[in-house]
Write a protein that holds these residues in place. Structure first.
Motif, PDB file in Angstrom:
ATOM      1  N   ARG A 181     -14.216  42.255 -36.334  1.00 11.70           N
ATOM      2  CA  ARG A 181     -14.968  41.749 -37.276  1.00 11.70           C
ATOM      3  C   ARG A 181     -16.282  42.508 -37.569  1.00 11.70           C
ATOM      4  O   ARG A 181     -16.828  42.737 -38.783  1.00 11.70           O
ATOM      5  CB  ARG A 181     -15.322  40.171 -37.048  1.00 11.70           C
ATOM      6  N   LYS A 182     -16.781  42.726 -36.339  1.00 11.02           N
ATOM      7  CA  LYS A 182     -18.353  43.534 -36.553  1.00 11.02           C
ATOM      8  C   LYS A 182     -18.026  45.040 -37.309  1.00 11.02           C
ATOM      9  O   LYS A 182     -18.688  45.290 -38.098  1.00 11.02           O
ATOM     10  CB  LYS A 182     -18.903  43.935 -35.268  1.00 11.02           C
ATOM     11  N   SER A 238     -19.343  34.004 -38.526  1.00 13.37           N
ATOM     12  CA  SER A 238     -17.914  33.909 -38.788  1.00 13.37           C
ATOM     13  C   SER A 238     -17.197  33.297 -37.650  1.00 13.37           C
ATOM     14  O   SER A 238     -16.258  32.427 -38.080  1.00 13.37           O
ATOM     15  CB  SER A 238     -17.595  35.387 -39.022  1.00 13.37           C
ATOM     16  N   PHE A 268     -15.651  36.149 -44.377  1.00  9.36           N
ATOM     17  CA  PHE A 268     -16.355  36.062 -43.253  1.00  9.36           C
ATOM     18  C   PHE A 268     -17.612  34.891 -43.324  1.00  9.36           C
ATOM     19  O   PHE A 268     -18.406  34.763 -42.411  1.00  9.36           O
ATOM     20  CB  PHE A 268     -17.100  37.289 -42.833  1.00  9.36           C
ATOM     21  N   VAL A 308     -21.320  38.365 -37.368  1.00 10.79           N
ATOM     22  CA  VAL A 308     -20.022  37.892 -36.773  1.00 10.79           C
ATOM     23  C   VAL A 308     -20.238  36.563 -36.069  1.00 10.79           C
ATOM     24  O   VAL A 308     -18.993  35.569 -36.005  1.00 10.79           O
ATOM     25  CB  VAL A 308     -19.807  38.949 -35.319  1.00 10.79           C
ATOM     26  N   ALA A 327      -8.822  41.187 -36.446  1.00  9.85           N
ATOM     27  CA  ALA A 327     -10.217  40.495 -36.647  1.00  9.85           C
ATOM     28  C   ALA A 327     -10.064  39.007 -36.208  1.00  9.85           C
ATOM     29  O   ALA A 327     -11.169  38.410 -35.958  1.00  9.85           O
ATOM     30  CB  ALA A 327     -10.788  40.660 -37.785  1.00  9.85           C
TER      31      ALA A 327
END
Length: 250
Positions: free
Chosen positions: A137-138, A161, A21, A158, A130
């Protein structure tokens, strides 16, 4: 390629490899509390990330290692230490496997082992989604930090990323860090190694490290970072920098 951020002018050279990330610019407050007189840091971007977001690649551990060695050559660094976070913790081991004589010390920070990470079907479905899902992602970041940090911080992680990786690279690197296994190439390596885990990281925890890193590296030691999950560079930056630089200076 060689997209990187330089910090410091000291004699001990360090290449830092970021997580899934992350990016060269994604090390948070940690990058602001380093000893710039004793150390020279190069925070590198992978292909498909950060300043190398537009660079084509195969998005493998071998490619990251080759790019890291090319960066060291471009900087004139024959010998250097390595810091790797999460996915980068696997990547630094690939550098070690490919050029063991060049690596002084190894710092593996909440790292993925050289053998990869086992997933159940549900976990693999979440992680695989993701690349195209901010919500996934979160959820992953929240899980990996023990579900204890603010919504605002999670949202910023996030956002970083999404802005600093391409979906293609992000998806390909998942296969690279989760599935590949080169542990036989590094088992028994005598490099001094510091393996650090956060006390609130539920997956890449002390138990996982005892079964991997501490089995492979005879000169490794394990430290648990209090009040941190998977992102101690954000959660406990001063304590992290102090511990890492103490190890590198010893």
């Amino acid at each position: 390629m060689n997209s990187h951020i330089r910090i410091g002018k000291g004699p001990h050279k360090i290449i830092a490899l970021h997580g899934w990330f992350g990016s060269a610019g994604g090390w948070g407050p940690y990058a602001k509390v380093l000893d710039e007189d004793r150390f020279s840091y190069a925070f590198m971007d992978y292909r498909g990330y950060g300043g190398a977001k537009g660079v084509k690649g195969e998005f493998t551990m071998q490619e990251i290692a080759a790019d890291a060695l090319a960066l060291a050559d471009a900087l004139g660094w024959q010998r250097f230490s390595l810091i790797g976070h999460s996915m980068g913790g696997k990547a630094v081991q690939q550098v070690l496997a490919d050029a063991p004589a060049r690596v002084q010390k190894l710092v593996a920070l909440t790292p993925v082992p050289a053998c990869g990470v086992p997933f159940d079907d549900e976990g693999w479905k979440l992680f695989s989604s993701a690349a195209g899902s901010a919500e996934a992602r979160k959820g992953i970041i929240n899980f990996s930090t023990g579900g204890r940090l603010s919504e605002a911080w999670l949202d910023r992680m996030v956002k970083h990323s999404l802005e600093n990786s391409t979906p293609q690279a992000f998806a390909a690197y998942l296969l690279a860090w989760a599935k590949g296994d080169f542990s036989a190439r590094i088992a028994g390596n005598p490099v001094p190694a510091l393996v650090m885990v956060g006390e609130h990281d539920p997956a890449l925890n002390a138990e996982a490290m005892r079964g991997t890193f501490l089995q492979w590296y005879p000169n490794a030691r394990l430290e648990t970072i209090a009040n941190a999950g998977h992102y101690p560079m954000d959660e406990t930056p001063v304590a992290l920098a102090s511990a890492v630089e103490k190890f590198l200076s010893a």
